[in-house]
Design a protein around this motif. Structure first.
Motif, PDB file in Angstrom:
ATOM      1  N   UNK A   1       0.844  -1.201   0.000  1.00 17.65           N
ATOM      2  CA  UNK A   1       0.000   0.000   0.000  1.00 17.65           C
ATOM      3  C   UNK A   1       0.876   1.247   0.000  1.00 17.65           C
ATOM      4  N   UNK A   2       1.922   1.245   0.820  1.00 17.86           N
ATOM      5  CA  UNK A   2       2.822   2.396   0.893  1.00 17.86           C
ATOM      6  C   UNK A   2       3.490   2.634  -0.464  1.00 17.86           C
ATOM      7  N   UNK A   3       3.965   1.573  -1.101  1.00 13.17           N
ATOM      8  CA  UNK A   3       4.610   1.702  -2.408  1.00 13.17           C
ATOM      9  C   UNK A   3       3.637   2.253  -3.443  1.00 13.17           C
ATOM     10  N   UNK A   4       2.398   1.781  -3.417  1.00 15.62           N
ATOM     11  CA  UNK A   4       1.391   2.265  -4.363  1.00 15.62           C
ATOM     12  C   UNK A   4       1.064   3.724  -4.115  1.00 15.62           C
ATOM     13  N   UNK A   5       0.964   4.104  -2.859  1.00 13.41           N
ATOM     14  CA  UNK A   5       0.667   5.497  -2.525  1.00 13.41           C
ATOM     15  C   UNK A   5       1.797   6.420  -2.965  1.00 13.41           C
ATOM     16  N   UNK A   6       3.028   5.963  -2.859  1.00 15.21           N
ATOM     17  CA  UNK A   6       4.163   6.758  -3.314  1.00 15.21           C
ATOM     18  C   UNK A   6       4.154   6.904  -4.834  1.00 15.21           C
ATOM     19  N   UNK A   7       3.824   5.817  -5.534  1.00 16.72           N
ATOM     20  CA  UNK A   7       3.845   5.845  -6.993  1.00 16.72           C
ATOM     21  C   UNK A   7       2.658   6.607  -7.578  1.00 16.72           C
ATOM     22  N   UNK A   8       1.520   6.558  -6.887  1.00 16.99           N
ATOM     23  CA  UNK A   8       0.288   7.183  -7.392  1.00 16.99           C
ATOM     24  C   UNK A   8      -0.340   8.035  -6.296  1.00 16.99           C
ATOM     25  N   UNK A   9       0.288   9.154  -5.953  1.00 15.03           N
ATOM     26  CA  UNK A   9      -0.151   9.939  -4.789  1.00 15.03           C
ATOM     27  C   UNK A   9      -1.542  10.543  -4.918  1.00 15.03           C
ATOM     28  N   UNK A  10      -2.039  10.712  -6.120  1.00 16.66           N
ATOM     29  CA  UNK A  10      -3.337  11.368  -6.300  1.00 16.66           C
ATOM     30  C   UNK A  10      -4.476  10.401  -6.584  1.00 16.66           C
ATOM     31  N   UNK A  11      -4.199   9.117  -6.509  1.00 17.97           N
ATOM     32  CA  UNK A  11      -5.228   8.117  -6.776  1.00 17.97           C
ATOM     33  C   UNK A  11      -5.997   7.769  -5.503  1.00 17.97           C
ATOM     34  N   UNK A  12      -7.094   7.058  -5.685  1.00 21.16           N
ATOM     35  CA  UNK A  12      -7.892   6.559  -4.564  1.00 21.16           C
ATOM     36  C   UNK A  12      -7.637   5.061  -4.432  1.00 21.16           C
ATOM     37  N   UNK A  13      -7.420   4.618  -3.200  1.00 22.06           N
ATOM     38  CA  UNK A  13      -7.022   3.238  -2.953  1.00 22.06           C
ATOM     39  C   UNK A  13      -7.819   2.636  -1.812  1.00 22.06           C
ATOM     40  N   UNK A  14      -8.053   1.332  -1.896  1.00 23.80           N
ATOM     41  CA  UNK A  14      -8.611   0.632  -0.751  1.00 23.80           C
ATOM     42  C   UNK A  14      -7.528   0.489   0.310  1.00 23.80           C
ATOM     43  N   UNK A  15      -7.936   0.513   1.572  1.00 20.60           N
ATOM     44  CA  UNK A  15      -6.988   0.326   2.669  1.00 20.60           C
ATOM     45  C   UNK A  15      -6.575  -1.147   2.729  1.00 20.60           C
ATOM     46  N   UNK A  16      -5.432  -1.450   3.334  1.00 19.22           N
ATOM     47  CA  UNK A  16      -5.039  -2.863   3.500  1.00 19.22           C
ATOM     48  C   UNK A  16      -6.095  -3.641   4.280  1.00 19.22           C
ATOM     49  N   UNK A  17      -6.133  -4.943   4.070  1.00 15.10           N
ATOM     50  CA  UNK A  17      -7.108  -5.789   4.754  1.00 15.10           C
ATOM     51  C   UNK A  17      -6.978  -5.665   6.277  1.00 15.10           C
ATOM     52  N   UNK A  18      -8.078  -5.898   6.950  1.00 20.64           N
ATOM     53  CA  UNK A  18      -8.076  -5.954   8.414  1.00 20.64           C
ATOM     54  C   UNK A  18      -7.816  -7.375   8.882  1.00 20.64           C
ATOM     55  N   UNK A  19      -8.455  -8.328   8.211  1.00 16.32           N
ATOM     56  CA  UNK A  19      -8.340  -9.734   8.621  1.00 16.32           C
ATOM     57  C   UNK A  19      -7.184 -10.412   7.901  1.00 16.32           C
ATOM     58  N   UNK A  20      -6.521 -11.296   8.631  1.00 17.80           N
ATOM     59  CA  UNK A  20      -5.462 -12.093   8.024  1.00 17.80           C
ATOM     60  C   UNK A  20      -6.082 -13.134   7.098  1.00 17.80           C
ATOM     61  N   UNK A  21      -5.362 -13.433   6.021  1.00 16.41           N
ATOM     62  CA  UNK A  21      -5.780 -14.470   5.071  1.00 16.41           C
ATOM     63  C   UNK A  21      -7.137 -14.174   4.460  1.00 16.41           C
ATOM     64  N   UNK A  22      -7.466 -12.875   4.269  1.00 17.58           N
ATOM     65  CA  UNK A  22      -8.696 -12.522   3.583  1.00 17.58           C
ATOM     66  C   UNK A  22      -8.647 -13.038   2.153  1.00 17.58           C
ATOM     67  N   UNK A  23      -9.763 -13.533   1.686  1.00 15.07           N
ATOM     68  CA  UNK A  23      -9.845 -13.998   0.311  1.00 15.07           C
ATOM     69  C   UNK A  23     -10.170 -12.813  -0.599  1.00 15.07           C
ATOM     70  N   UNK A  24      -9.948 -13.001  -1.891  1.00 19.92           N
ATOM     71  CA  UNK A  24     -10.253 -11.942  -2.841  1.00 19.92           C
ATOM     72  C   UNK A  24      -9.036 -11.112  -3.165  1.00 19.92           C
ATOM     73  N   UNK A  25      -9.257  -9.982  -3.756  1.00 17.82           N
ATOM     74  CA  UNK A  25      -8.173  -9.131  -4.190  1.00 17.82           C
ATOM     75  C   UNK A  25      -7.534  -8.430  -3.003  1.00 17.82           C
TER      76      UNK A  25
END
Length: 284
Positions: free
Chosen positions: A112-136
């Motif tokens: 997430x940090x790397x993506x925020x640095x590369x695309x500072x003006x984009x909108x992003x989902x926050x990192x997962x809360x639960x471990x081993x979450x399925x999906x993207x």
């Protein structure tokens, strides 16, 4: 900046090697700590070299975060030393799983940090809360210059592995295949609408109805691994086949690799630092 990112273009994708050095390590630890505490605004303020705003964590958030950053569990270590043969075998499996889950979730935060640095003006989902979450593992949405239409949607896959090439081949490439075939469109729509609701001046239903999904879809694959996976001076072999699987233009495929001397030890050390920083931020 929290990470050093060295980019290069290949026929497979826009590729980058990430690194953590002593100069920016403390900042990375602080950013990740705020992300684990679900204080994304403060994480962004640290990235922007601004003073974080004091927020009090509610309930057992701090204890839960520290637990997710801790692996293996003390009780499993005790069983591995003094339990019965059956208990030792079960504890061994739980220890392995807990480390994999901790490392996977931690690397999602780094990514997430790397993506925020590369695309500072984009909108992003926050990192997962639960471990081993399925999906993207995440979505990135970039709008056009007027801020009213979707320019691109990036689907992110993050993996931390001692054997990344086999994992990418057996897991990530097939998953991208299911996306391209349309088998995941309902899941994508659900997550996309949720993210679009956070964007000012965007009507999520109208935006989704009007966007030509296939035309704006892009993929980003990020991997944490060990230096022993470097071949011919780079890690490009890990993402071999990206073009054949995902297709599209070169710019629609992005990959990043974060190497450690030893990926499990490196992430364990970082997890300990983040846990300590979480306690410091919370004043416990």
């Amino acid at each position: 900046m929290p990470l050093t990112i060295k980019t290069s273009s290949t026929t497979e994708c826009d590729f980058a090697e990430w690194s953590i050095n002593k100069k920016n390590r403390a900042k990375l630890v602080e950013v990740i700590a705020y992300l684990y505490l679900r204080q994304e605004e403060n994480a962004q303020r640290v990235i922007n070299a601004l003073e974080p705003r004091r927020r009090v964590s509610k309930g057992r958030v701090v204890q839960n975060v520290v637990r997710k950053l801790t692996a293996p569990r003390a009780e499993d270590v005790d069983l591995l030393r003094s339990g019965t043969d059956a208990e030792k075998e079960a504890a061994k499996k739980r220890i392995r799983t807990s480390i994999i889950h901790r490392d996977g979730l931690l690397f999602q935060h780094i990514s997430w940090v790397a993506a925020r640095m590369a695309l500072p003006n984009c909108y992003m989902t926050a990192p997962h809360v639960r471990q081993a979450d399925k999906g993207f593992d995440g979505f990135i949405v970039e709008l056009d210059g007027g801020g009213h239409e979707i320019k691109r949607i990036v689907l992110c896959e993050d993996k931390a592995s001692k054997s990344p090439r086999s994992l990418i081949s057996s897991s990530v490439w097939p998953e991208i295949g299911t996306i391209l075939s349309g088998d995941r469109d309902d899941e994508i729509l659900a997550d996309l609408v949720t993210l679009l609701k956070s964007i000012p001046d965007i009507d999520p239903e109208t935006a989704v109805d009007e966007v030509f999904w296939e035309g704006v879809r892009e993929f980003r694959v990020a991997v944490a691994t060990g230096e022993d996976q470097r071949k011919a001076g780079n890690f490009l072999h890990i993402i071999a086949g990206f073009e054949a699987v995902a297709g599209g233009s070169l710019q629609s495929r992005t990959a990043g690799v974060l190497p450690f001397d030893d990926v499990r030890k490196g992430l364990a050390h970082l997890a300990g630092e983040v846990a300590a920083k979480v306690g410091e931020i919370a004043g416990v």
